[in-house]
Write a protein that holds these residues in place. Structure first.
Motif, PDB file in Angstrom:
ATOM      1  N   HIS A  64       9.195  37.892  20.204  1.00 39.08           N
ATOM      2  CA  HIS A  64      10.431  38.462  20.759  1.00 39.08           C
ATOM      3  C   HIS A  64      10.368  38.621  22.280  1.00 39.08           C
ATOM      4  CE1 HIS A  64      12.794  39.374  17.214  1.00 39.08           C
ATOM      5  NE2 HIS A  64      11.682  39.764  16.607  1.00 39.08           N
ATOM      6  N   PHE A  65       9.152  38.854  22.791  1.00 36.21           N
ATOM      7  CA  PHE A  65       9.024  39.179  24.223  1.00 36.21           C
ATOM      8  C   PHE A  65       7.991  38.270  24.911  1.00 36.21           C
ATOM      9  CE2 PHE A  65      10.345  42.972  21.913  1.00 36.21           C
ATOM     10  CZ  PHE A  65      11.557  43.230  22.548  1.00 36.21           C
ATOM     11  N   LEU A 124      -1.015  40.945  22.773  1.00 39.93           N
ATOM     12  CA  LEU A 124      -1.215  39.533  22.444  1.00 39.93           C
ATOM     13  C   LEU A 124      -1.503  39.312  20.968  1.00 39.93           C
ATOM     14  CD1 LEU A 124      -3.210  38.572  25.641  1.00 39.93           C
ATOM     15  CD2 LEU A 124      -0.952  37.724  24.969  1.00 39.93           C
ATOM     16  N   GLU A 125      -2.026  40.330  20.303  1.00 35.97           N
ATOM     17  CA  GLU A 125      -2.350  40.175  18.879  1.00 35.97           C
ATOM     18  C   GLU A 125      -1.163  40.469  17.978  1.00 35.97           C
ATOM     19  OE1 GLU A 125      -5.850  42.553  18.319  1.00 35.97           O
ATOM     20  OE2 GLU A 125      -7.171  40.893  18.890  1.00 35.97           O
ATOM     21  N   ASP A 126      -0.093  41.015  18.541  1.00 36.68           N
ATOM     22  CA  ASP A 126       1.070  41.347  17.721  1.00 36.68           C
ATOM     23  C   ASP A 126       2.055  40.171  17.744  1.00 36.68           C
ATOM     24  OD1 ASP A 126       3.657  42.382  16.857  1.00 36.68           O
ATOM     25  OD2 ASP A 126       2.706  44.352  16.938  1.00 36.68           O
ATOM     26  N   LYS A 127       2.094  39.435  16.637  1.00 33.89           N
ATOM     27  CA  LYS A 127       2.902  38.195  16.604  1.00 33.89           C
ATOM     28  C   LYS A 127       4.378  38.460  16.876  1.00 33.89           C
ATOM     29  CE  LYS A 127       0.106  35.111  13.807  1.00 33.89           C
ATOM     30  NZ  LYS A 127      -0.876  35.960  13.079  1.00 33.89           N
ATOM     31  N   GLY A 151       0.133  52.715  19.627  1.00 35.66           N
ATOM     32  CA  GLY A 151       0.897  52.089  18.558  1.00 35.66           C
ATOM     33  C   GLY A 151       2.120  51.321  19.030  1.00 35.66           C
ATOM     34  N   ILE A 152       2.451  50.307  18.239  1.00 36.10           N
ATOM     35  CA  ILE A 152       3.622  49.466  18.504  1.00 36.10           C
ATOM     36  C   ILE A 152       4.579  49.670  17.343  1.00 36.10           C
ATOM     37  CG2 ILE A 152       4.409  47.064  18.715  1.00 36.10           C
ATOM     38  CD1 ILE A 152       1.688  46.385  19.953  1.00 36.10           C
ATOM     39  N   ARG A 153       5.773  50.204  17.647  1.00 34.83           N
ATOM     40  CA  ARG A 153       6.714  50.519  16.568  1.00 34.83           C
ATOM     41  C   ARG A 153       8.011  49.739  16.741  1.00 34.83           C
ATOM     42  NH1 ARG A 153       3.900  55.026  17.771  1.00 34.83           N
ATOM     43  NH2 ARG A 153       5.163  55.262  19.631  1.00 34.83           N
TER      44      ARG A 153
END
Ligand SMILES: Cc1cc2nc3c(=O)[nH]c(=O)nc-3n(C[C@H](O)[C@H](O)[C@H](O)COP(=O)(O)OP(=O)(O)OC[C@H]3O[C@@H](n4cnc5c(N)ncnc54)[C@H](O)[C@@H]3O)c2cc1C
Ligand code: FES
Ligand code: FES
Lengths: 154, 283
Positions: free
Chosen positions: B89-90, B81-84, B61-63
């Motif tokens: 931000h990074f 790559l799928e998390d806009k 998970g990405i929190r």
């Protein structure tokens, strides 16, 4: 005794007995009679062993069977139906296969791309197939086959 | 020759707690397998007792929090790559992910695996160092969080203690208007191990650099920040002669070697050119 793993391959239920570290590649070829998936390098470099695992492109030589437990697997055999698919026709038309060893992997990697991008351009295709090596074609015909696949589907 | 499966054990635990107990007893974690299965194929996988951590939700998970993001150790390159929001931000982390392997590797390979495997040539560590990440380690006795810059300590030597695994990596948002630079130089664009990989982050206020981090891979026995170079730049106005001084000092931070992928001389030149390139963008 070796444990049993249940998985769905090309829509069909399988229960295989295997050591948990055994490679998905070997289970497919040796236990399930699905020898369309090839072994090239055995170390993730060539893509000949590409399959879709729960819809995601993976190298089956790097997946221990324990990590495919309960999963849905699509192999090149699962792309075939009574008639040729648009992608298969396009490979025939553009001369996308020579010796054929890389072809199952190319077809699987291409179908992973075509799921998300219906009319990929050449750049996108080259990116999607970057993990699939071919020692025969020089790639151009393969790329053209995938770029041209959407035309066949009309 | 390939290892024989029956020489190994691979257990799939039901919970993180069960996994940590096994690890405390000496078992070794298996995540995406893109490093370990290669060792297995080569017959050189030395750990006989393996724990399949791939399914553990506590490590996924990405929190996002107010000023940071926490990435579970099992976060794959594809998930990055799928998390806009992560990508915007990074951008350097996204570039590391985009240039790691090809799609099939990006779908399986994890950030935790890349860090723990601790290859000097790995592509994510320089970005994580430039963002000044923190890493959280977990064991049967609890969690501890340390600055990522203290994690890599020597060739394949890390701060992971016996019984510990990586739980997550946390990246603070860079300050507004930060400049970033990422460059991977390999033999081909995809699926190539880096000859040189660099990541830089700079922040300028009143014409002076009030933040400068420069991290490198494939140029030393482990991924590292270039402290000499940073010290020369920090607090100063970027100018032609300062760039020259910084580049001349790079040799105090890195020790590139000759190996099958490249030569020491080539690596030194490329490393210098990258630093120069970034600094000239700041002029
Ligand atoms: C064809 C190919 C191309 C590649 N290209 C690149 C590339 O371009 N750049 C690059 O940097 N890497 C590359 N790699 C290496 C690899 O894909 C990455 O290092 C990947 O991130 C490893 O993650 P994994 O989950 O697959 O690790 P695994 O193979 O599962 O594990 C690797 C190591 O990390 C340990 N580990 C895993 N998770 C944890 C955890 N949570 N806590 C503690 N220890 C842990 C394992 O015990 C093992 O020692 C490539 C590999 C292949 C096969
Ligand atoms: S056989 Fe799996 S990638 Fe080559
Ligand atoms: S057609 Fe022979 S390897 Fe591609």
């Amino acid at each position: 005794m070796k444990p049993t793993f249940k998985l769905k391959i090309n829509g069909k239920a399988f229960a295989v007995q295997a050591h948990p570290l055994e490679r998905l590649l070997d289970v497919l070829r040796e236990q399930c009679g699905l020898s369309g998936t090839k072994e090239g390098c055995g170390e993730g470099e060539c893509g000949a062993c590409s399959v879709l695992l729960n819809g995601e492109l993976v190298n089956s030589c790097l997946v221990p069977i324990a990590q495919a437990a309960g999963a849905a697997v699509l192999t090149v055999e699962g792309l075939a139906s009574k008639s040729l698919s648009a992608l298969q026709k396009s490979f025939l038309e553009h001369g996308g296969a020579q010796c054929g060893i890389c072809t199952p992997g190319m077809l699987i990697a291409a179908s992973a791309l075509l799921k998300t991008s219906r009319r990929p351009n050449e750049k996108k295709v080259r990116e999607a197939l970057a993990g699939n090596l071919c020692r025969c074609t020089g790639y151009q015909n393969i790329v053209e086959s995938v770029v041209g696949a959407h035309k066949e589907s009309r | 020759m390939r290892g024989t499966a029956s020489d190994y054990s691979l257990v799939t635990p039901k919970s993180l707690c069960e996994a940590l107990t096994l690890i405390q007893q000496g078992a070794h974690p298996l995540a995406g397998g893109t490093d370990l299965m290669v060792l297995f194929e080569a017959g050189s996988l030395q750990w006989k007792s393996l724990v399949n951590i791939a399914g553990l939700k506590e490590l996924k998970g990405i929190r996002f929090q107010q000023d940071r993001v926490e990435l579970g150790a099992l976060t794959t390159y594809t998930q990055i790559l799928e998390d806009k929001k992560v990508v915007s931000h990074f951008p350097m982390l996204a570039e590391s992910a985009r240039l790691t392997g090809a799609w099939a590797i990006q779908n399986r390979g994890t950030l935790g695996g890349n860090i723990a495997n601790a290859s000097p040539a790995a592509d994510s560590p320089p970005s994580l160092l430039a963002y000044d990440a923190e890493i959280t380690l977990t064991s049967a006795t609890g969690d501890r969080t340390i600055p990522y810059v203290d994690f890599h300590q020597g060739y394949k030597k890390t701060a992971i203690r016996e019984g510990e695994i990586i739980r997550s990596i946390t990246l603070p948002f860079p300050r507004r208007h930060s400049h970033t630079y990422f460059r991977k130089v390999g033999t081909r664009n995809a699926q190539a191990i880096s000859k040189v990989v660099v990541a830089g982050l700079a922040h300028i206020i009143g014409g002076r650099l009030d933040q400068f981090r420069w991290a490198v891979g494939s140029l030393a026995p482990f991924p590292k920040r270039c402290r000499h170079v940073e010290k020369i730049l920090w607090g100063n106005r970027v100018a032609k002669d300062l760039i020259q001084t910084a580049c001349d000092n790079l040799k105090n931070d890195i020790a590139p070697i000759d190996d099958i992928r490249s030569t020491s001389t080539y690596r030194m030149i490329v490393a210098r050119n990258c630093l120069k390139d970034f600094l000239e963008q700041l002029l």
